[in-house]
Design a protein around this motif. Sequence first.
Motif, short mmCIF file in Angstrom:
data_model
loop_
_atom_site.label_atom_id
_atom_site.label_comp_id
_atom_site.label_asym_id
_atom_site.label_seq_id
_atom_site.Cartn_x
_atom_site.Cartn_y
_atom_site.Cartn_z
N ASN A 1 5.07 -23.76 7.85
CA ASN A 1 5.13 -23.01 6.59
C ASN A 1 4.33 -21.71 6.74
OD1 ASN A 1 6.53 -24.98 4.70
ND2 ASN A 1 4.88 -26.25 5.54
N ILE A 2 5.02 -20.60 6.60
CA ILE A 2 4.38 -19.29 6.76
C ILE A 2 4.13 -18.69 5.38
CG2 ILE A 2 4.57 -16.99 7.77
CD1 ILE A 2 6.59 -18.19 9.77
N LYS A 3 2.85 -18.51 5.06
CA LYS A 3 2.47 -17.90 3.78
C LYS A 3 2.32 -16.39 3.96
CE LYS A 3 0.01 -21.90 1.90
NZ LYS A 3 -1.30 -22.38 1.35
N GLU A 4 3.03 -15.66 3.09
CA GLU A 4 3.01 -14.20 3.19
C GLU A 4 2.46 -13.59 1.90
OE1 GLU A 4 7.07 -13.22 4.07
OE2 GLU A 4 7.19 -14.76 5.62
N LYS B 1 7.16 -17.12 0.85
CA LYS B 1 6.99 -18.17 1.86
C LYS B 1 8.25 -18.27 2.71
CE LYS B 1 3.84 -21.02 -0.89
NZ LYS B 1 3.62 -22.35 -1.52
N GLU B 2 8.04 -18.50 4.01
CA GLU B 2 9.16 -18.74 4.93
C GLU B 2 8.79 -19.91 5.83
OE1 GLU B 2 11.50 -15.20 6.34
OE2 GLU B 2 9.58 -14.18 5.98
N THR B 3 9.82 -20.55 6.38
CA THR B 3 9.56 -21.75 7.20
C THR B 3 10.29 -21.65 8.54
OG1 THR B 3 11.44 -22.91 6.21
CG2 THR B 3 9.28 -23.22 5.18
N CYS C 1 9.82 -11.26 6.74
CA CYS C 1 8.57 -10.50 6.83
C CYS C 1 8.51 -9.60 8.06
CB CYS C 1 7.37 -11.45 6.84
SG CYS C 1 7.30 -12.54 8.29
N THR D 1 0.79 -25.01 8.76
CA THR D 1 0.62 -23.85 7.88
C THR D 1 0.06 -22.67 8.66
OG1 THR D 1 0.18 -25.29 5.99
CG2 THR D 1 -0.46 -22.98 5.78
N ASP E 1 -1.19 -18.87 7.46
CA ASP E 1 -1.44 -17.92 6.38
C ASP E 1 -1.67 -16.53 7.00
OD1 ASP E 1 -2.47 -16.37 4.27
OD2 ASP E 1 -3.30 -18.15 3.29
#
Length: 508
Positions: free
Chosen positions: A71-74, A79-81, A140, A193, A195
């Motif tokens: 899980n990529i927090k931007e 959010k992208e996975t 992103c 994760t 971030d």
Amino acid sequence: MSSTNEEKGAQRRWVLGMLAGVLILAYAGVSLYFKWHFYPNTVIGDKDVAFRTEKETAALLKREIGTYTLNIKEREGVKETISGKDLDMEPDFAVSLADSLGQQTGVAWPVHFFTKQEIEKQAVKYDEGKLQEIIKNLQCMSESKQVAPKDAYLEYRKENKCYEIVPEVMGTTLDASKVEELIRKSVKVMDETLDLEKEQCYQNPEVYADNELLMKKKDTANSYLKTSVTYDDGSTQLCFDADAIRKMLVFKEDGEVKLKKSDIAKFAEKVDHTYSTLWQKRSFKTSYGASVTISRGDYGWKVNREKEEKALKKAIKNQTVEVREPYFTKKAASHGTQDYGGSYVEINLTAQHLFVYHKGNKVFETDFVSGNTSRGNGTRLGINSLKYKERNAVLRGDDYETPVSFWMPFDGNIGMHDATWRSRFGGDIYKTSGSHGCINLPLHSAETIFSYVTPGEAIVVYELPGTEPKSQEEKDKDKDKEKDKDKKKDKDKEKDKDKEKDKKKKTA
């Protein structure tokens, strides 16, 4: 008795020995157990692998690979996975699990009931090409969708007439190489994760809204903008206020804000151009109905630029708020397009005729003789102020010395005066027998004009084609025509009388 006590003591020692042996065997057995099983409180990542063998742990982690998602927090809540299934992931931890178990001595197992053992997350293998393609297609990572960071800055708000700080824009521009590296690292060890904000992957602004220098600039600039000088002459308004001052401000890198002195001088010049009429073109409506353009002369308003510039600097220093007229070195009768007011002398060189206006009313008119044009002494055009008026003056020149009763100069050594040596005025006398430039008048005309005019009043001199005076022959013809008209009128009256007499006879 003693024999019995000895027997009891031997029994206790045997029991204790047996218990010790059992405990030793049990401890050795448990220690041997933990040679093949992970200690209590052992975790790999967020997975509890306590009491599991290498195979059991491997099976557990294999199952984890099948459900793995990064899980990529931007920024801005996006959010992208990245799914492990899309990367053909396989475990790559067999040796490291064995090594982790091999590092357990077994005998230290009691300690781990109270102490947590964290084993570094095990690595995996994946399809590098597929991961590269997925990273490339992340939203992103699209340069076209990234928003560049923007520093906080000062903006002038016209509605509030002050500067305000516009907050910084954090933007979404990423350090692409760093993001790729972190994604690979996260996938390799199956971190769930990532971030990007915490990992400082974004390009950030350099100046924020709470920047001390920026706030200092705002406060200093707004202190200048408190000044307001409104010029008002009754017909035109010009404001030296925040809207004008802010264009003069110079913002320095050290936070200092200054005013360009040259810009203040330019504004004083603008005041001059707005309110000065001296030497400027004017449209003058003549007594004949037509308008002419007057382009020279020393009559009108003249702003004192130097005094205005000093006054503006002082106003800024004191944050003055005021409404006033400009400072003038020369004044006219009124402001606006007709600055000559209602009292002036109108001189038409073409017609050789002038008019005197007093308080808005035409009070007198007369013929005159102006400068001799054949000798280059023609009277100059323009609107000038009457310099003064003098009784019984002597006019002197290179070749003359002439006493006059009424002298009214308005353009250097040119003025209006009586010319008792002339018997005729008007017509085209000026062309060959005119003056040295003055307006020659009959004595009674000069006296009348003298009684009306006041020093400082406007003397307007112009030419108006189509108003040329008639020749003597034309005047004689006009007189003959008038006589013929009068004779015809008399005849018509006689006829009317005869008709009346006839009517009366018939009635009788």
